[in-house]
Every structure is written in structure tokens, then in C-alpha cells.
Design a protein around this motif. Sequence first.
Motif, PDB file in Angstrom:
ATOM      1  N   MET A   1       0.847  -1.184   0.000  1.00 54.91           N
ATOM      2  CA  MET A   1       0.000   0.000   0.000  1.00 54.91           C
ATOM      3  C   MET A   1       0.883   1.233   0.000  1.00 54.91           C
ATOM      4  SD  MET A   1      -2.915   1.178   2.716  1.00 54.91           S
ATOM      5  CE  MET A   1      -3.955  -0.204   2.308  1.00 54.91           C
ATOM      6  N   ALA A   2       0.498   2.185  -0.837  1.00 56.50           N
ATOM      7  CA  ALA A   2       1.291   3.399  -0.983  1.00 56.50           C
ATOM      8  C   ALA A   2       1.154   4.300   0.243  1.00 56.50           C
ATOM      9  CB  ALA A   2       0.863   4.149  -2.233  1.00 56.50           C
ATOM     10  N   THR A   3       2.244   5.006   0.555  1.00 52.38           N
ATOM     11  CA  THR A   3       2.231   6.011   1.612  1.00 52.38           C
ATOM     12  C   THR A   3       2.797   7.306   1.035  1.00 52.38           C
ATOM     13  OG1 THR A   3       4.424   5.356   2.377  1.00 52.38           O
ATOM     14  CG2 THR A   3       2.523   4.302   3.430  1.00 52.38           C
ATOM     15  N   VAL A   4       2.534   8.431   1.713  1.00 54.79           N
ATOM     16  CA  VAL A   4       3.048   9.725   1.240  1.00 54.79           C
ATOM     17  C   VAL A   4       3.784  10.428   2.384  1.00 54.79           C
ATOM     18  CG1 VAL A   4       1.323  10.055  -0.564  1.00 54.79           C
ATOM     19  CG2 VAL A   4       0.830  10.829   1.762  1.00 54.79           C
ATOM     20  N   HIS A   5       4.839  11.109   2.007  1.00 55.06           N
ATOM     21  CA  HIS A   5       5.639  11.856   2.981  1.00 55.06           C
ATOM     22  C   HIS A   5       6.222  13.082   2.296  1.00 55.06           C
ATOM     23  CE1 HIS A   5       5.569   8.452   5.795  1.00 55.06           C
ATOM     24  NE2 HIS A   5       5.793   7.687   4.733  1.00 55.06           N
ATOM     25  N   ARG A   6       6.470  14.106   3.125  1.00 53.24           N
ATOM     26  CA  ARG A   6       7.189  15.261   2.608  1.00 53.24           C
ATOM     27  C   ARG A   6       8.669  15.038   2.858  1.00 53.24           C
ATOM     28  NH1 ARG A   6       4.841  20.828   4.609  1.00 53.24           N
ATOM     29  NH2 ARG A   6       4.763  19.778   6.636  1.00 53.24           N
ATOM     30  N   MET A   7       9.481  15.370   1.877  1.00 56.67           N
ATOM     31  CA  MET A   7      10.921  15.135   1.949  1.00 56.67           C
ATOM     32  C   MET A   7      11.662  16.416   2.301  1.00 56.67           C
ATOM     33  SD  MET A   7      11.182  11.924   1.239  1.00 56.67           S
ATOM     34  CE  MET A   7      12.929  11.785   0.896  1.00 56.67           C
ATOM     35  N   LYS A   8      12.841  16.241   2.867  1.00 54.25           N
ATOM     36  CA  LYS A   8      13.683  17.388   3.158  1.00 54.25           C
ATOM     37  C   LYS A   8      14.387  17.839   1.893  1.00 54.25           C
ATOM     38  CE  LYS A   8      14.791  16.751   8.048  1.00 54.25           C
ATOM     39  NZ  LYS A   8      15.892  16.590   9.039  1.00 54.25           N
ATOM     40  N   GLU A   9      14.454  19.144   1.727  1.00 53.29           N
ATOM     41  CA  GLU A   9      15.175  19.710   0.583  1.00 53.29           C
ATOM     42  C   GLU A   9      16.643  19.832   0.942  1.00 53.29           C
ATOM     43  OE1 GLU A   9      13.210  23.358  -0.170  1.00 53.29           O
ATOM     44  OE2 GLU A   9      11.492  22.417  -1.161  1.00 53.29           O
ATOM     45  N   PRO A  10      17.506  20.114  -0.041  1.00 54.91           N
ATOM     46  CA  PRO A  10      18.937  20.263   0.254  1.00 54.91           C
ATOM     47  C   PRO A  10      19.232  21.299   1.333  1.00 54.91           C
ATOM     48  CG  PRO A  10      18.617  20.074  -2.096  1.00 54.91           C
ATOM     49  CD  PRO A  10      17.244  20.168  -1.491  1.00 54.91           C
ATOM     50  N   SER A  11      18.348  22.267   1.440  1.00 55.91           N
ATOM     51  CA  SER A  11      18.553  23.315   2.455  1.00 55.91           C
ATOM     52  C   SER A  11      18.223  22.828   3.864  1.00 55.91           C
ATOM     53  CB  SER A  11      17.681  24.535   2.130  1.00 55.91           C
ATOM     54  OG  SER A  11      16.297  24.157   2.169  1.00 55.91           O
ATOM     55  N   GLY A  12      17.562  21.643   3.938  1.00 54.01           N
ATOM     56  CA  GLY A  12      17.196  21.110   5.238  1.00 54.01           C
ATOM     57  C   GLY A  12      15.748  21.338   5.595  1.00 54.01           C
ATOM     58  N   LYS A  13      15.045  22.160   4.824  1.00 55.58           N
ATOM     59  CA  LYS A  13      13.630  22.423   5.084  1.00 55.58           C
ATOM     60  C   LYS A  13      12.770  21.347   4.429  1.00 55.58           C
ATOM     61  CE  LYS A  13      14.115  27.473   5.344  1.00 55.58           C
ATOM     62  NZ  LYS A  13      13.640  28.770   4.784  1.00 55.58           N
ATOM     63  N   LEU A  14      11.607  21.086   4.997  1.00 56.14           N
ATOM     64  CA  LEU A  14      10.670  20.153   4.379  1.00 56.14           C
ATOM     65  C   LEU A  14      10.088  20.744   3.117  1.00 56.14           C
ATOM     66  CD1 LEU A  14       8.686  18.731   7.441  1.00 56.14           C
ATOM     67  CD2 LEU A  14      10.304  17.502   5.996  1.00 56.14           C
ATOM     68  N   SER A  15       9.961  19.906   2.089  1.00 56.51           N
ATOM     69  CA  SER A  15       9.356  20.383   0.849  1.00 56.51           C
ATOM     70  C   SER A  15       7.869  20.607   1.057  1.00 56.51           C
ATOM     71  CB  SER A  15       9.579  19.368  -0.270  1.00 56.51           C
ATOM     72  OG  SER A  15       8.902  18.170   0.021  1.00 56.51           O
ATOM     73  N   SER A  16       7.287  21.411   0.229  1.00 61.32           N
ATOM     74  CA  SER A  16       5.847  21.681   0.344  1.00 61.32           C
ATOM     75  C   SER A  16       5.020  20.575  -0.291  1.00 61.32           C
ATOM     76  CB  SER A  16       5.518  23.022  -0.318  1.00 61.32           C
ATOM     77  OG  SER A  16       5.894  22.995  -1.693  1.00 61.32           O
ATOM     78  N   LYS A  17       5.618  19.785  -1.181  1.00 61.35           N
ATOM     79  CA  LYS A  17       4.881  18.731  -1.890  1.00 61.35           C
ATOM     80  C   LYS A  17       5.191  17.353  -1.282  1.00 61.35           C
ATOM     81  CE  LYS A  17       4.815  21.302  -6.240  1.00 61.35           C
ATOM     82  NZ  LYS A  17       5.219  21.317  -7.653  1.00 61.35           N
ATOM     83  N   TYR A  18       4.214  16.459  -1.401  1.00 62.69           N
ATOM     84  CA  TYR A  18       4.333  15.112  -0.874  1.00 62.69           C
ATOM     85  C   TYR A  18       4.908  14.154  -1.937  1.00 62.69           C
ATOM     86  CZ  TYR A  18       1.685  16.111   3.376  1.00 62.69           C
ATOM     87  OH  TYR A  18       1.282  16.609   4.585  1.00 62.69           O
ATOM     88  N   TYR A  19       5.648  13.152  -1.469  1.00 64.37           N
ATOM     89  CA  TYR A  19       6.197  12.102  -2.329  1.00 64.37           C
ATOM     90  C   TYR A  19       5.498  10.779  -2.015  1.00 64.37           C
ATOM     91  CZ  TYR A  19      10.079  14.956  -4.023  1.00 64.37           C
ATOM     92  OH  TYR A  19      10.830  15.921  -4.636  1.00 64.37           O
ATOM     93  N   ALA A  20       5.290  10.002  -3.059  1.00 67.46           N
ATOM     94  CA  ALA A  20       4.660   8.682  -2.889  1.00 67.46           C
ATOM     95  C   ALA A  20       5.737   7.615  -2.714  1.00 67.46           C
ATOM     96  CB  ALA A  20       3.807   8.352  -4.103  1.00 67.46           C
ATOM     97  N   PHE A  21       5.475   6.671  -1.804  1.00 64.09           N
ATOM     98  CA  PHE A  21       6.386   5.549  -1.564  1.00 64.09           C
ATOM     99  C   PHE A  21       5.599   4.232  -1.652  1.00 64.09           C
ATOM    100  CE2 PHE A  21       8.360   9.143   0.484  1.00 64.09           C
ATOM    101  CZ  PHE A  21       9.717   8.984   0.250  1.00 64.09           C
ATOM    102  N   PHE A  22       6.097   3.269  -2.433  1.00 65.41           N
ATOM    103  CA  PHE A  22       5.455   1.949  -2.524  1.00 65.41           C
ATOM    104  C   PHE A  22       6.459   0.945  -3.100  1.00 65.41           C
ATOM    105  CE2 PHE A  22       4.346   4.541  -6.207  1.00 65.41           C
ATOM    106  CZ  PHE A  22       4.760   3.768  -7.271  1.00 65.41           C
ATOM    107  N   ARG A  23       6.099  -0.330  -3.015  1.00 67.94           N
ATOM    108  CA  ARG A  23       6.983  -1.387  -3.514  1.00 67.94           C
ATOM    109  C   ARG A  23       6.324  -2.112  -4.686  1.00 67.94           C
ATOM    110  NH1 ARG A  23       9.381  -5.479   0.550  1.00 67.94           N
ATOM    111  NH2 ARG A  23       7.183  -6.034   0.820  1.00 67.94           N
TER     112      ARG A  23
END
Length: 416
Positions: A1-23
Amino acid sequence: MATVHRMKEPSGKLSSKYYAFFRVPTSDGGFKQVKKTTGHTTKKEALAVANQLEREALAEAGASDKHAEAILSKVREAGELALKGRLNPAHARRLIGEIMEVSGQGSLKERSCREWFSEWMKDKEATTKIATVRFYRSTTKDFLNFLGERADNHLETVTSADIRAFRDSVIANGRTGKTANHKLKCLRSIFGDAVKASALLQNPASSVKQVNEDDSTSREPFTPAEIQQLLESSPNVDWRGVILLGAFAGLRLTDCAKLKVGNIDLERQVLRFMPRKSDRKKKVLEIPLHSELVAYFTENPPAPFAANPLFPTLAKVSTSGRNGLSSRFKDIMNAAEIERHVTRRTKDGAARETASRSFHSLRHSFTSMLAKANVSEEVRQKMTGHTESATHQIYTHLELETLREGVERIPGVSVG
């Protein structure tokens, strides 16, 4: 089942957009982790996109919900058949094959006993010595004939009881316990290789025990008078030479037939050759020529080329088979009116046993005549197989003369 998370940008701040993770499954049977941007800043919208991305990736990998449901339906069918007591090997193989096809793994290759034996023999013919291949071919043919129509059923239908019954049938048909065990060993190899090739779950021959080999038929040597009869009944000069080599040098039939001119050294009056039974150890025997053999080769000089067959009419003839050398020697025995089977008393003098005679009995005649001539056991052993040297051993002059003295103690036979 897919999950979503916000990732850290190179600057160290969380991105405003969500990323999908699944296998998703891989072709080698494993899984790989996938990370993709959803393009959305709200978790609800991002999750909807993530689920869609997962469905598309699974469909591309051949593992969509549709495929999963098809696989589950096959599993449910197997469960229902099991509950009803109707799940048998045929149903199980069909369901597993259908699951493999739905999963994109290809169809399950099923082999009948006859098909697997044929496949196995083709591999052995390309990798095994000819004499061994002949035995394998004979054993597989016998076993398939024993199974009859069942030989065309799936390989898995062969049971340990079948193997055991075949083993016992070999003895019932007049063969020895040693032969039955040899054939059992062959079947263990055949079914063992089927397990390795995933064509079979377990080896039905592995649990079948060997039989007692005390029943193996003993060999009875020919008497000097019988050797003379064999020589007189020989159809040609090549057979006379072969019989003399068996009786006065102790050679096996195949070794005799395969000799080259270069194996005979008339100047030194010796025979040097590598027995086929010992060729993997590279044993070379050097045997002094008995006067009977010297006289034969003097009367019938070999061809001038060392690579030529010593007995050209026999060199290309197989030892086994209906018209093989062994069968032809039986014909010579019949012509000489020599019985193939003789009855004799055992050492304790009480019971009686049956001994058979074949060309190999000439080898027994050779050792028997050496023993009767009071040739030591050590010398007799050297005559029939003496060295395990990595290449070969040439006797010293003294050693060769000792062997020659032993050979010359054997009386000759009168040949017309």
C-alpha cells in the motif's frame, strides 16, 4: 500500500509537496522501493495520486489488483478442493501452473516419466563414457517397459513402491543382486537430477534399499582342454588371438578388441596397454608374452603401423548387444560344445551352486593357471593390474624377468 511523505530539501527544510512511496515486484522474485513526487501539497490529494501511481506500476510489473485477485482465486480453489478431500497432485500441478502464468512467470513445464528419461539420456550421451551410456540406456528402457502405459504419466506418479518392485523384478528375471543394485543406483541418479531441475519434489528411489549381493553368480574358469576347444572353434584368426590374450594374459574382452599394433612389442616380447576399466587412473600394464602368444604373433604378424587395430575385424564391434562381442563369444562356446553354466560344490562340500562362464572366465583361467604353477600372489596381482602411477611404470629388467618366469610356468595348449 502506498504512503506519502514530505521530503527534506537540500537546504534542510521540508518540501511543500508530498512524495509517494510503494513497492513493486521484480523479475527475480524480489521487490524494489519506488519514490515518486505526487505534485500535491495536501496529504489527501497526494495519497490519491500515490495510489494511482502504485496501481500503474503494479500493472506494468504484472502484479495489478486484477492479477492478485486471479491468484487468490486459484488459492481459494485449492483450499476448497482440499476441504472436500479432492485435492490431488494433478489438481495441484494445474493450479500452480495457472498461478505462474497469471504472475508472468511462464507456464509450468510438466514432464512425463518417458519425457524426463529422454531428456536425461540426451545430457548423459553428451557427457558420459560410451560404455556407461549403454548401461543407462538399457536401464531406462527396462524401467519404462516395466511401467508400461504409466511411463507416459507425470514423473511425480512414480513411487518408491514402483522402484522397489522394479528392483525385485530384475532379480526375478535371473539377474544378480549386484546388477539389481547397479540399476537402482542409476534410477537414484535419474530422479535425483529431476529434483535438482525442479521437475520433481522428492526422489522416490532414495528410500529404496539395495539387496544382498551374495547371490551374485560366481565365475568358473575354462580348463586347458576347453581353451583348446574354443581356439579350434574360433571363426577367424582375430578371434583366436583375442582368446589367447584372455587365457594367457588375462585381458578383458573389450581391452583385447581395442588393442593397437603399437601395444605389442615383439622384440621385448611384452604387451603394454591401459585397461579401459582403469583409464581414469591412467594405469598402464606391462605383461610378458606367453610362448603361445609369441607363436601366434609370429604366425600372424601385425600390420606395420602402430596406430592400426591389432584385430581389425573386431575393433569396431560393440561388446554388448545382440551381435556384440559377448554374444559372438557365446556362439563360439556353443560351437565348441562348452556349457555356459556349470554346477559345483561349495568350499564346505555340502551345498551346490551354479557358476557361469563367459569371456571373462578366461581371465579367471589365467590367474588359476598361475596359481597352479605356484606363482606367488604378488606376481599374480602384478599381472592383472599392478600400478597406480600418475602415468605409467616400466618394469626394471629384473622385475620383468620375474613376471616372465611366472608366465612361462603356465603350460600351453595344442592348437591345430
